[in-house]
Design an enzyme around this catalytic site. Structure first.
Site, PDB file in Angstrom:
ATOM      1  N   GLY A   1       0.781  -1.236   0.000  1.00 26.68           N
ATOM      2  CA  GLY A   1       0.000   0.000   0.000  1.00 26.68           C
ATOM      3  C   GLY A   1       0.807   1.277   0.000  1.00 26.68           C
ATOM      4  O   GLY A   1       0.237   2.361   0.153  1.00 26.68           O
TER       5      GLY A   1
ATOM      6  N   GLU B   1     -10.896   3.211  30.770  1.00 24.36           N
ATOM      7  CA  GLU B   1     -10.380   4.178  29.793  1.00 24.36           C
ATOM      8  C   GLU B   1      -9.821   5.425  30.473  1.00 24.36           C
ATOM      9  O   GLU B   1      -8.797   5.963  30.051  1.00 24.36           O
ATOM     10  CB  GLU B   1     -11.474   4.561  28.789  1.00 24.36           C
ATOM     11  CG  GLU B   1     -11.984   3.408  27.932  1.00 24.36           C
ATOM     12  CD  GLU B   1     -10.878   2.695  27.177  1.00 24.36           C
ATOM     13  OE1 GLU B   1      -9.861   3.341  26.856  1.00 24.36           O
ATOM     14  OE2 GLU B   1     -11.024   1.493  26.914  1.00 24.36           O
TER      15      GLU B   1
ATOM     16  N   HIS C   1      -6.335   4.706  31.652  1.00 21.10           N
ATOM     17  CA  HIS C   1      -5.323   4.908  30.599  1.00 21.10           C
ATOM     18  C   HIS C   1      -4.974   6.387  30.458  1.00 21.10           C
ATOM     19  O   HIS C   1      -3.792   6.772  30.446  1.00 21.10           O
ATOM     20  CB  HIS C   1      -5.843   4.400  29.252  1.00 21.10           C
ATOM     21  CG  HIS C   1      -5.861   2.916  29.111  1.00 21.10           C
ATOM     22  ND1 HIS C   1      -4.764   2.135  29.365  1.00 21.10           N
ATOM     23  CD2 HIS C   1      -6.850   2.060  28.722  1.00 21.10           C
ATOM     24  CE1 HIS C   1      -5.064   0.859  29.154  1.00 21.10           C
ATOM     25  NE2 HIS C   1      -6.330   0.791  28.759  1.00 21.10           N
TER      26      HIS C   1
END
EC number: 3.4.24.-
Length: 604
Positions: free
Chosen positions: A208, A428, A431
């Site tokens: 790619g 979350e 984090h």
């Protein structure tokens, strides 16, 4: 590029098709139509109708009798019956005044019969066989029967052809290829000084990144014919066919010189040959040997330049890479920050964009993306704009398309209990909070607990302010600690652990292992190489080069790094426990918050 179309078929071909259709029509369709209008009756009914005087005309043929008589509606109709051995039929017809006649079959000429029965079918069969054989030789009936003809697509100069302007983010590769373009434009100035242009150039890089596009751009800039063929098209089920196709390809190329021959995925036929000569693929090796021979058999002065592309250069035969064959190896790597921004702008030329679109933000969010990935992001953004009824693509469309490529589409109808949502929110925020409290972590860009089709129940996105090409030991440890933040938050708040940290564990372990085995960031092993990269362009697989005892010590060192980072993450969250609660509550209400909102609440 404009593809050369094969020549049109001759008029004789179409005449033959029309003739065959007419013969079939006359043989099957016309008799069927005629027979459909004739009513068949038995012989007794025929005699009865004769005696009643309703029969008007009779035609006596060799095996049947056709006659006309009024039907139930009083209209004349044609009837048919079988012919019988009736000696009194003529007298009966004569007595009733019926007009009758007898058809006497004419004997066909023996010569005409022989021509129609033998010569015409055999001639037609030979003609069709010759045509089919020609088709087979041209590859029209499939690869398995393409006797020695190459399937190379030939492109020629066109107004819409690819040029270097269509290639962005690969400036070094373009500079290396411009010399080939200049040679094809003016080979005399190179021959005057005694310089030899490289016979071949090998484009090497991940999938790619634009290797095929670069090859087409070289042809477009040079304004010369461009032969394009995939390596897999050489390999056939019949031994010797691949070598024959190589010969045919180079023959065509020399006839159209100056030109460019591009072989995509050359590792298909160029793999390293079996040293023992046992268990190898004879057809593949014959094809490779023929390719090596052909590359030796012509001079670059003829104007034939060979370009090839691969993402597995480590598997290629050394004979293929020696000087005099593929003289030049051109890396086509993943684009950097400036390259990604340029690629985004190239693919966005045909897209109607809002004036507020900032490609730099998208480029910073797509570190490690290839040119094909970036093109997909632009297209996904345009599709989202259409789906939402907008006439232009805005920044939000492109940012959402980045998340689609990274994590998949949103699962808006997913049913998640409030308890699980709370756990995901703490995970979350864990984090994000750990990342924000470390100086070597990338800034938080977005936090969400909306599940995605990739299986992610939520995620925290971090984007560096600048492109980083080196990874320090401190940055690596901070990354691992950030990955540990989600699990640490679950342990701190709920006193338990969930499966939500599975991907975090995998990513943290990869970084820790690389620190020990490849980066030399371990005091125990110092700068000892313990692992090698097997395939850098396809997944980055690695292989340990140590004994079993050393491998066990490597695992212990990796475990020690992960444990220390896990403890550090717990300490950070314990020190900021109230912020963890407040931010989790805010995320639970909004489901998605930006990095700016996160930092404002963190600083409050």
């Amino acid at each position: 590029m404009k593809e050369i179309k094969p020549p049109k078929k001759s008029l004789m071909f179409y005449y033959t098709i029309v003739l065959l259709i007419m013969l079939l029509f006359n043989t099957f369709v016309v008799p069927a139509i005629m027979n459909a209008s004739i009513s068949e009756v038995d012989y007794g009914t025929f005699l009865s109708m004769v005696d009643k005087g309703s029969v008007k005309t009779v035609e006596i043929q060799e095996t049947k009798i056709l006659y006309t008589a009024p039907d139930a509606q009083g209209k004349d109709a044609v009837y048919m019956t079988g012919r019988m051995d009736d000696t009194g039929l003529v007298d009966r017809l004569y007595a009733r005044g019926v007009s009758f006649s007898k058809v006497i079959p004419q004997e066909a000429s023996p010569i005409m019969s022989f021509l129609l029965t033998w010569i015409l079918p055999i001639g037609l069969f030979l003609y069709l066989g010759q045509k089919l054989s020609g088709k087979l030789n041209q590859g029209g009936m499939g690869n398995a029967m393409s006797f020695g003809k190459s399937n190379a697509k030939v492109y020629v100069e066109a107004q819409t052809g690819k040029t270097f302007a269509d290639v962005a983010g690969q400036d070094e590769a373009k500079d290396a290829l411009r010399e080939i373009v200049d040679f094809l434009h003016d080979p005399k100035k190179y021959s005057d000084i005694g310089a030899n242009i490289p016979k071949g150039a090998l484009l090497v890089g991940p999938p790619g990144t634009g290797k095929t596009l670069l090859a087409k751009a070289v042809a477009g800039e040079s304004k010369v014919p461009f032969f394009s063929i995939s390596g897999s098209e050489f390999v056939e089920m019949f031994v010797g066919m691949g070598a024959a196709r190589v010969r045919d390809l180079f023959k065509q190329a020399q006839e159209k010189a100056p030109c460019i021959v591009f072989i995509d995925e050359i590792d298909t036929i160029g793999k390293r040959r079996d040293s023992g000569g046992i268990g190898g693929n004879d057809e593949r090796e014959q094809t490779l040997n023929q390719l090596l021979s052909e590359m030796d058999g012509f001079s670059a002065d003829k104007g034939v330049v060979i370009l090839a592309a691969t993402n597995r250069p480590e598997t290629l035969d050394k004979a293929l890479l020696r000087p005099g064959r593929f003289d030049r190896r051109i890396p086509v790597e993943l684009p950097d920050l400036a390259g990604r921004e340029a690629i985004l702008k190239v693919h966005a030329k045909k897209i109607k964009l809002d004036s507020g679109v900032d490609f730099n933000v998208i480029a910073r969010a797509t570190s490690g993306a290839s040119g094909a990935d970036l093109a997909n992001i632009i297209n996904e953004g345009a599709l989202r704009a259409v789906k939402l009824g907008r006439k232009t693509v805005i920044q939000e469309d492109l940012e959402e398309s980045v998340e689609v490529v990274i994590a998949g589409y949103q699962r808006k109808n997913a049913v998640i209990s409030m308890k699980d949502k709370l756990t995901i929110s703490y995970h979350e925020i864990g984090h994000a909070l750990v990342a924000a409290m470390q100086k070597d972590s990338a800034p938080v860009h977005k936090i969400t607990i909306i599940p995605r089709t990739s299986g992610a129940l939520g995620y925290t996105m971090q984007i560096d302010d600048v492109e980083k090409v080196l990874l320090t030991k401190e940055q690596a440890l901070d990354k691992i600690t950030t990955y540990m933040g989600g699990r640490a938050a679950e342990e701190l708040i709920f006193g338990t652990v969930t499966s939500g940290a599975s991907n975090d564990i995998e990513m943290a372990t990869k970084i820790a292992r690389a620190m020990v085995t490849r980066y030399g960031m371990s005091e125990t092993f110092d700068m000892m190489a313990l692992e090698t990269m097997v395939n850098p362009y396809l997944g980055g697989d690695t292989q340990l080069m140590v004994s079993a005892d050393t491998a066990a010590k490597v695992d212990q060192e990796i475990l020690a790094i992960i444990k220390s980072c896990h403890i550090r993450a717990k300490e950070i969250l314990e020190e900021n426990k109230q912020k963890l609660h407040d931010l989790t509550k805010f995320l639970l209400e909004k489901e998605t918050i930006t990095g700016e909102e996160f930092m404002e609440m963190l600083a409050a």
